[in-house]
Scaffold this active site. Structure first.
Site, PDB file in Angstrom:
ATOM      1  N   LYS A   1     -43.662 -73.878  17.181  1.00  0.00           N
ATOM      2  CA  LYS A   1     -42.639 -73.141  17.932  1.00  0.00           C
ATOM      3  C   LYS A   1     -42.582 -73.594  19.391  1.00  0.00           C
ATOM      4  O   LYS A   1     -42.353 -72.783  20.296  1.00  0.00           O
ATOM      5  CB  LYS A   1     -42.883 -71.632  17.829  1.00  0.00           C
ATOM      6  CG  LYS A   1     -42.929 -71.115  16.386  1.00  0.00           C
ATOM      7  CD  LYS A   1     -43.009 -69.607  16.303  1.00  0.00           C
ATOM      8  CE  LYS A   1     -43.058 -69.155  14.840  1.00  0.00           C
ATOM      9  NZ  LYS A   1     -43.102 -67.687  14.679  1.00  0.00           N
ATOM     10  N   MET A   2     -42.785 -74.887  19.593  1.00  0.00           N
ATOM     11  CA  MET A   2     -42.682 -75.440  20.940  1.00  0.00           C
ATOM     12  C   MET A   2     -41.276 -75.277  21.506  1.00  0.00           C
ATOM     13  O   MET A   2     -41.086 -75.230  22.731  1.00  0.00           O
ATOM     14  CB  MET A   2     -43.084 -76.921  20.944  1.00  0.00           C
ATOM     15  CG  MET A   2     -44.582 -77.181  20.734  1.00  0.00           C
ATOM     16  SD  MET A   2     -45.621 -76.509  22.048  1.00  0.00           S
ATOM     17  CE  MET A   2     -45.104 -77.491  23.462  1.00  0.00           C
TER      18      MET A   2
ATOM     19  N   SER B   1     -80.796 -45.377 -16.256  1.00  0.00           N
ATOM     20  CA  SER B   1     -80.270 -46.759 -16.304  1.00  0.00           C
ATOM     21  C   SER B   1     -78.753 -46.738 -16.513  1.00  0.00           C
ATOM     22  O   SER B   1     -78.265 -47.099 -17.582  1.00  0.00           O
ATOM     23  CB  SER B   1     -80.966 -47.577 -17.393  1.00  0.00           C
ATOM     24  OG  SER B   1     -81.011 -46.915 -18.635  1.00  0.00           O
TER      25      SER B   1
ATOM     26  N   SER C   1     -52.444 -67.435  11.874  1.00  0.00           N
ATOM     27  CA  SER C   1     -52.131 -66.015  11.934  1.00  0.00           C
ATOM     28  C   SER C   1     -50.752 -65.737  11.339  1.00  0.00           C
ATOM     29  O   SER C   1     -49.960 -66.655  11.083  1.00  0.00           O
ATOM     30  CB  SER C   1     -52.186 -65.527  13.386  1.00  0.00           C
ATOM     31  OG  SER C   1     -52.102 -64.121  13.450  1.00  0.00           O
TER      32      SER C   1
ATOM     33  N   SER D   1     -45.180 -71.120   6.312  1.00  0.00           N
ATOM     34  CA  SER D   1     -44.220 -71.356   5.228  1.00  0.00           C
ATOM     35  C   SER D   1     -43.030 -72.174   5.716  1.00  0.00           C
ATOM     36  O   SER D   1     -42.511 -73.040   5.005  1.00  0.00           O
ATOM     37  CB  SER D   1     -43.757 -70.017   4.641  1.00  0.00           C
ATOM     38  OG  SER D   1     -44.852 -69.302   4.106  1.00  0.00           O
TER      39      SER D   1
ATOM     40  N   PRO E   1     -52.810 -67.324   2.928  1.00  0.00           N
ATOM     41  CA  PRO E   1     -52.429 -66.095   3.619  1.00  0.00           C
ATOM     42  C   PRO E   1     -53.004 -66.011   5.025  1.00  0.00           C
ATOM     43  O   PRO E   1     -54.073 -66.540   5.319  1.00  0.00           O
ATOM     44  CB  PRO E   1     -53.026 -64.985   2.732  1.00  0.00           C
ATOM     45  CG  PRO E   1     -53.299 -65.639   1.424  1.00  0.00           C
ATOM     46  CD  PRO E   1     -53.598 -67.066   1.728  1.00  0.00           C
TER      47      PRO E   1
ATOM     48  N   LEU F   1     -77.822 -39.407 -19.547  1.00  0.00           N
ATOM     49  CA  LEU F   1     -77.706 -38.631 -18.319  1.00  0.00           C
ATOM     50  C   LEU F   1     -78.999 -37.891 -17.998  1.00  0.00           C
ATOM     51  O   LEU F   1     -79.852 -37.681 -18.877  1.00  0.00           O
ATOM     52  CB  LEU F   1     -76.566 -37.624 -18.440  1.00  0.00           C
ATOM     53  CG  LEU F   1     -75.140 -38.181 -18.541  1.00  0.00           C
ATOM     54  CD1 LEU F   1     -74.164 -37.072 -18.903  1.00  0.00           C
ATOM     55  CD2 LEU F   1     -74.741 -38.854 -17.229  1.00  0.00           C
TER      56      LEU F   1
END
Length: 633
Positions: free
Chosen positions: A170-171, A546, A36, A42, A116, A473
């Site tokens: 991030k412990m 078409s 997430s 990074s 990402p 058309l």
């Protein structure tokens, strides 16, 4: 925490050629990091580069300056700045594109893709995962398992990554608590089992502080497993296991420098080959034996998965780009209809029935998808009903190709089971897919040989088959002109049939509406009918709006060369609307008629028609005469 006092000066004073030579013979592991937003992907990669001493002195100085500029306190280094190269990423604090970085240790080389985190960039994540051997899925220890954790785990498993590292990051911000780590691992294990992830390795880390990245952390004595780099150095690599699979070599090109030499070059996808081995060339199924394994450095006694080589055969048999050379006793399958998972990557929705280029390895064929069987909600794993696929959607659908495809299920071989879809007009990649299996009908349905040929049928009618395809058309005058053309041809004793847009919707296509997808299917069916009629020796006159070039091109490709004559009945929108014989434009302007071409649905005029009819300067009679002159000569 202060940055380590040492400088990663292993690279200083070493020229690039020496550096490359030092790492040339090491094995290569490709892996991705995902998770997430703000889970620290990074930062973790930056720390891997730093701790493996892959940062030059000038890069480090620039990094320290950038860290001060973005407000990092004290002597701390913002390692994410090493990876987040796009200005938009730095401004938003997120990763948008896939960033690839190379680093190496004493034991192995690595290519890492920072993918990402945002849902709208799912296609980018799939791109990064497509060549990876391993996925490092990050979880913020403060937040636990999130929606994006589940999404990226599902995608990684879907793409075929079987080695998962759960990096609980991030412990340091949760006091290095063992209970926090154990709770997150238990939550993830329950989810992983539900999507088929049988095994994973969980490591408690801190990308910023460096805990359990390159060396064991003194802050977490309760953890006795490997460090992240230690595990990455030791994990088996798919390429090594691929050498034990049956031999496969997709042919990239025929190497024929002179009349005396004819070889078939390509990258060995799996297995091992030696001179004298019996091989089978697919899709033809012809067999022979390998005579030589040729490289620039001379002939080899053996070649394995991952090597690029040129093979020569003991016999002269047909083989060209797109063929697959395989072990004779264990060949891959050949089919033209499949079930597949498709990840849609284009802003425009997938149009079932539209022809796309399908590229699988060195093979390129025309393919079209049916309506999806279902779309996958990757957040809940729920199967949802869907008529098409939009950007970043994942669904399962049947597809068919215009000629047999050599393949293996994706779970067996990425090389022969994974494909991309390319728009035929823009050449943009619009999707990626994974083949599951061949449909039984592809093996049960065969062309029946007929004794009376299409040439014989045309000769009986004393005419050359053709399709006069009038496009333009609504209100342009197509039906009027087409009717006159058929009347004039009938007076000339020509055998014809007129297919009119309104008429076929009363029967053959009465089940279709006017959405883009239905318009594609409408023209596909008409094209198939027109093809059968030309096989019968008829001159087919059609009058269809078409609106899409892709479908008109599809019909052209169905016909024999020179049989398709595109006639652009060119009437300006204002003129067509002024005529409004059926009152359709009035309804469309009032919002009573949706998906009306020229108003709220696009018309793509022909770029290179065989004939252009300007109805503002030419009468229907004159237009009909011009068309017949073009046909008869």
């Amino acid at each position: 925490m202060h940055a380590p006092s040492y400088r990663p000066d292993a690279l200083i004073g070493e020229d690039i050629e020496t550096y490359l030579d030092r790492h040339r013979d090491k094995s290569l592991l490709r892996f991705i990091t995902c998770g997430s937003v703000d889970d620290g992907k990074s930062t973790l990669i930056g720390r891997l580069l730093y701790d493996s001493k892959q940062i030059f002195e000038d890069q480090l100085a620039s990094l320290e300056a950038d860290s001060r500029r973005v407000g990092t306190q004290g002597e701390n280094i913002d390692f994410a700045l090493l990876v987040d190269g796009l200005a938009a990423e730095r401004e938003q604090g997120i990763t948008i594109d896939v960033a690839y970085r190379f680093f190496a240790t004493d034991k192995r080389k690595f290519i890492v893709a920072d993918t990402p985190g945002h849902e709208q960039y799912t296609r980018n994540m799939v791109t990064g995962a497509s060549t990876a051997d391993l996925a490092v899925i990050l979880i913020d220890a403060r937040k636990g398992v999130l929606t994006q954790t589940r999404r990226h785990s599902y995608l990684a498993h879907l793409i075929g990554i079987r080695r998962i590292v759960l990096a609980v990051n991030k412990m340091d911000l949760v006091g290095y608590g063992e209970a926090v780590f154990d709770r997150i691992v238990a939550d993830y294990r329950a989810f992983a089992a539900s999507i088929g992830i049988a095994d994973f390795l969980a490591i408690p880390v801190s990308g910023l502080a460096g805990d359990n990245i390159a060396g064991p952390s003194g802050n977490m004595p309760w953890y006795s497993g490997p460090t992240l780099i230690g595990h990455l150095e030791a994990v088996p690599i798919d390429a090594e296991q691929g050498q034990r699979a049956p031999f496969r070599l997709p042919v990239q090109w025929v190497n024929r420098p002179d009349h005396a030499f004819r070889g078939f070059a390509g990258l060995i996808a799996s297995g091992t080959v030696r001179p004298g081995d019996p091989v089978r060339v697919l899709p033809s199924g012809r067999t022979t034996t390998v005579a030589r394994i040729v490289t620039l450095d001379g002939d080899l006694p053996q070649a394995v998965a991952g090597q690029s080589v040129t093979l020569t055969f003991a016999d002269e048999i047909d083989c060209s780009r797109g063929c697959v050379i395989a072990a004779a006793d264990a060949p891959p399958e050949v089919a033209d209809q499949f079930e597949a998972t498709i990840v849609w990557m284009a802003d425009e929705e997938m149009l079932p029935g539209r022809p796309y280029w399908l590229k699988l390895g060195t093979q390129t064929v025309t393919a079209s998808m049916q309506h999806p069987k279902y779309q996958v909600n990757v957040n809940t794993m729920e199967h949802l009903a869907a008529k098409t696929l939009e950007l970043n959607a994942i669904g399962v659908a049947n597809l068919s190709t215009d000629r047999p495809l050599v393949f293996e299920p994706y779970e067996t071989s990425r090389d022969l089971g994974g494909f991309i879809l390319i728009d035929k007009l823009s050449n943009a990649t619009v999707g990626a897919g994974l083949l599951h299996f061949a449909l039984r009908r592809s093996q049960n349905v065969h062309w029946q040989a007929l004794d009376v040929t299409r040439e014989r049928r045309a000769a009986l009618k004393n005419q050359k088959p053709a399709v006069l395809w009038l496009t333009g058309l609504s209100g342009a005058g197509k039906s009027t002109i087409a009717n006159l053309v058929e009347k004039k041809l009938a007076r000339m004793n020509r055998h014809t049939f007129l297919l009119d847009g309104d008429n076929v919707r009363h029967g053959l296509n009465k089940d279709l509406g006017f959405t883009d997808a239905d318009r594609v299917e409408n023209i596909r069916r008409i094209g198939e009918v027109a093809k059968l009629m030309t096989d019968a020796g008829l001159i087919v006159v059609t009058a269809f709006i078409s609106p899409f070039r892709a479908e008109r091109r599809m019909v052209r490709e169905m016909m024999a060369p020179g049989e398709f004559v595109e006639v652009f009945v060119d009437t300006p929108l204002a003129e067509a609307e002024a005529r409004d014989v059926k009152g359709l434009y009035k309804k469309a302007r009032a919002g009573e008629l949706k998906n009306f071409t020229g108003i709220d649905s696009p018309y793509e005029p022909p770029e290179h028609p065989e004939l252009r009819i300007d109805t503002t300067t030419m009468s229907p009679e004159q237009a009909a005469d011009l068309i017949i002159e073009r046909l008869i000569g």
